[in-house]
Design an enzyme around this catalytic site. Sequence first.
Site, PDB file in Angstrom:
ATOM      1  N   ASN A   1       0.805  -1.218   0.000  1.00 48.19           N
ATOM      2  CA  ASN A   1       0.000   0.000   0.000  1.00 48.19           C
ATOM      3  C   ASN A   1       0.842   1.273   0.000  1.00 48.19           C
ATOM      4  OD1 ASN A   1      -2.579  -0.952  -0.251  1.00 48.19           O
ATOM      5  ND2 ASN A   1      -2.948  -1.134   1.960  1.00 48.19           N
TER       6      ASN A   1
ATOM      7  N   HIS B   1      -1.275  -7.847   5.538  1.00 52.18           N
ATOM      8  CA  HIS B   1       0.067  -7.268   5.527  1.00 52.18           C
ATOM      9  C   HIS B   1       0.166  -6.020   4.658  1.00 52.18           C
ATOM     10  CE1 HIS B   1       0.569 -11.268   7.103  1.00 52.18           C
ATOM     11  NE2 HIS B   1       0.228 -11.773   5.941  1.00 52.18           N
ATOM     12  N   CYS B   2      -0.863  -5.183   4.719  1.00 53.68           N
ATOM     13  CA  CYS B   2      -0.851  -3.897   3.978  1.00 53.68           C
ATOM     14  C   CYS B   2      -0.647  -4.065   2.482  1.00 53.68           C
ATOM     15  CB  CYS B   2       0.235  -2.943   4.485  1.00 53.68           C
ATOM     16  SG  CYS B   2       0.191  -2.650   6.226  1.00 53.68           S
ATOM     17  N   ALA B   3      -0.969  -5.212   1.946  1.00 53.48           N
ATOM     18  CA  ALA B   3      -0.738  -5.405   0.516  1.00 53.48           C
ATOM     19  C   ALA B   3      -1.899  -6.192  -0.104  1.00 53.48           C
ATOM     20  CB  ALA B   3       0.590  -6.111   0.281  1.00 53.48           C
TER      21      ALA B   3
END
Lengths: 386, 190
Positions: free
Chosen positions: A99, A338-340
Site C-alpha cells: 500500500n 500485511h498492507c498489501a
Amino acid sequence: MGIYLDNAATSYPKPEAVYRAVDRFMREIGASSGRGAYRQALLADKVVFSAREALGKLFGIRDASRIVFTSNATESLNLAVKGLLKAGDHVVASSMEHNAVWRPLKRLEAERGIEITVAPCAKDGSLRPEDVIKAIRPNTRLVVMTHASNVTGTLLPVGEVGAAARDRGVLFLVDAAQTAGTCPIDAGTLGIDLLAFTGHKGLFGPTGTGGLYIREGVDLLPFKEGGTGGESILEHQPDHLPDRFEAGTLNISGIAGLLAGVDFILTEGIDRIRGKEKELTGHFLRALEIIPGIEVYGPKDPEKQVGVVSLNISGVMAQDVAYVLDEVYGVMVRSGLHCAPMAHRTIGTIDRGTVRFGIGYFNTIEEIDTMVQALAEIAGKTLTWK
Amino acid sequence: MFLEDITLTFIAPCIADPEKIRLIAEVSTDISGVMPYLNAVMKNATYNRKGPSFTFMKEFRLVNLYPGKITMAKALNTTDAWQVLNWIKDMINDVYEKRDSIVPNYELRSKPTALQIYGWLPRKNCKECGEVTCLSFAVKLLLGEKSLGGCRLLFTPEYAEQRKTMLEIVAALGYETVEGLDSKTGYRTQ
Ligand SMILES: Cc1ncc(COP(=O)(O)O)c(C=O)c1O
Ligand code: SF4
C-alpha cells in the site's frame, strides 16, 4: 522470551552495537546536525554523514549526498511518486505492491489524473519482465516495483526491468523495504533511478529511519520546506541535495543506530547475511513440505525469495494460527493482509489473508524446528477435528 | 594509514556568499610532509613552501591545507564538506602511499593563470586599484607590477576567504605579501 518471526515487519533483536550507538548518541552527543558550529553539533553532523556514506557503500552509490533521509520507506515512496508524477503521466506497477506504493498512486490518479497499468504477477508472486515492458507506453514516466514481496517473499526481476526501463528512457523506482540489508543491491548495475528503503527492517536501525536514493539528474519536487541548518538566508529551500529534501530536524539518534546497523551489515558481509537467510528459509520450506494440510504461497525456493514465507492451514483462520502460535508456543508471527491487498488478490488469498513468517539474521535452525513442530501440531489437530 | 582522521571544528556561513559554508577541520597527522608530493601530482595548486601551505580549488570550493588543519570555503553544505574532506583524505593517503614513485616538487608548480586570480578577486571592476577591470589587475599582479594591497575591497571582511587564498598565492609566487598587513589576519594593521 519467545521466538520472534516477524522480521518482515521490523527486525528484532538488533545487533548490540545498534542499542549502544543510540544510547551513546543521546547521552554524549545529542545535538542537532547542521545547525551549530560547536563541537557536539559537528559530531552529530558527522554521524549523519557517516550513515549516508555507509548506505552508499551498501547500495553501490558513490555520491552519498544523493541519499536523503526520511522517516521510513513509506515516506520515501510518497516523496518519489508525488515529487515526480504530473498530470498525463503513465506509471507501471507490479501486482505485488504494498500500500505504500499503491495508495499514493491511487491518490495521484484521482487528484492529478495520472494513469496506472498493473503488470500482472503469477500466483507465486513472480513477474515476467516482458509483462512490464509490454505495459510501457510513450507517456510512461515511471516503473515502480517492489524488490521482494512482503507477502510471499518473491524476488522480482529488478535488474531486467531496470535495464529495459533505462533503454526506454523511463525512470525506475524500487521499493527495497524487504531487501535492503538482506540482499545485495547495486543501484547502478540494477538500473535503479530511485531506491526507497526503510531503516528498521533488514538494515537493523530503529523505527523512524529510512531514506531515498535519487540518481543524479532525476529531479523531484520536495513536499516539505523548512529549516535545513545552513543557508538560513535563502527564502527558498536550497536546491542541492540532501538539504532540498531534508527540512526539519532529522531523527539523528535513530540515524546513529541505523549507522551502527549498516556497519554491522558491511562487517558481516551482505553475501553471508543473504546466505544465512537462504539456509533458514530453505530449511523451513523443506520441513513444511512434509506437513499435510499446509498450503505455502510463493516460489517455495530460497533462491527466488527472501526470508518471508506465507501459508495457511486448511480449516483454520490465519489469525487463529497466529494466535495459537503466540499463546501456546511463544512464536511471534503476523496474520492478515500485511498492507498489501493487491498482492493477496494476485495469490488468491484476499478473503482469508495468510500467516506470515519473517525470518531474520538472528533466527536459528532450532527456532525454525520448534516452529515447524508447532505448525505440525496445529495442522494435525485440525486434521483430526475434521 | 598516514592520515587517519579529519575532524570538523568550525563551520559558518561564507561571508561573501551566505548560501555557502566555510569551515575549519583538524587533521590527525601533520600533513606538511606530503605537500611537495601533492604539489607534484596536482595541477593548478599553489604550494607555499615557507608557510607551509597548499592551496587549490576543488571545483568551486577554495581549499587551503596547513600542517595541522584544512580550511575550506564555498562548500554547498556539510554533506558536501564531508565529501570533499574525505576526498582530500583519500588523496593525501594515496599520494603518501605512492611517495616513493613521485618526485617531490618544492617549487611553485605552475603559476596560476590570470583567470584563476580573477576568480578570487571581488570582480566588482570598481577601479580603485587603478585598473579598469579586475582582470587587468590580475594580469599585473601576476607580473609583479601590482601588489595585492591595491585591491581595497579584498581587504574588507566580506572577502575574507578569497583574501586568505590570494595571500597564500602571492606568497607562493614569491612576491612581497602586502605592506602594512597583519600577517595572521590579513587585515590592515592601522
Ligand atoms: C514491500 C514494503 N514496502 C513498504 C513498506 C513500508 O515500510 P515502512 O512501514 O517502514 O514505511 C513495507 C513494510 O511495511 C514493505 O514490506
Ligand atoms: S580594486 Fe579590486 S575589485 Fe576594484 S577593480 Fe581593482 S581588483 Fe577589482
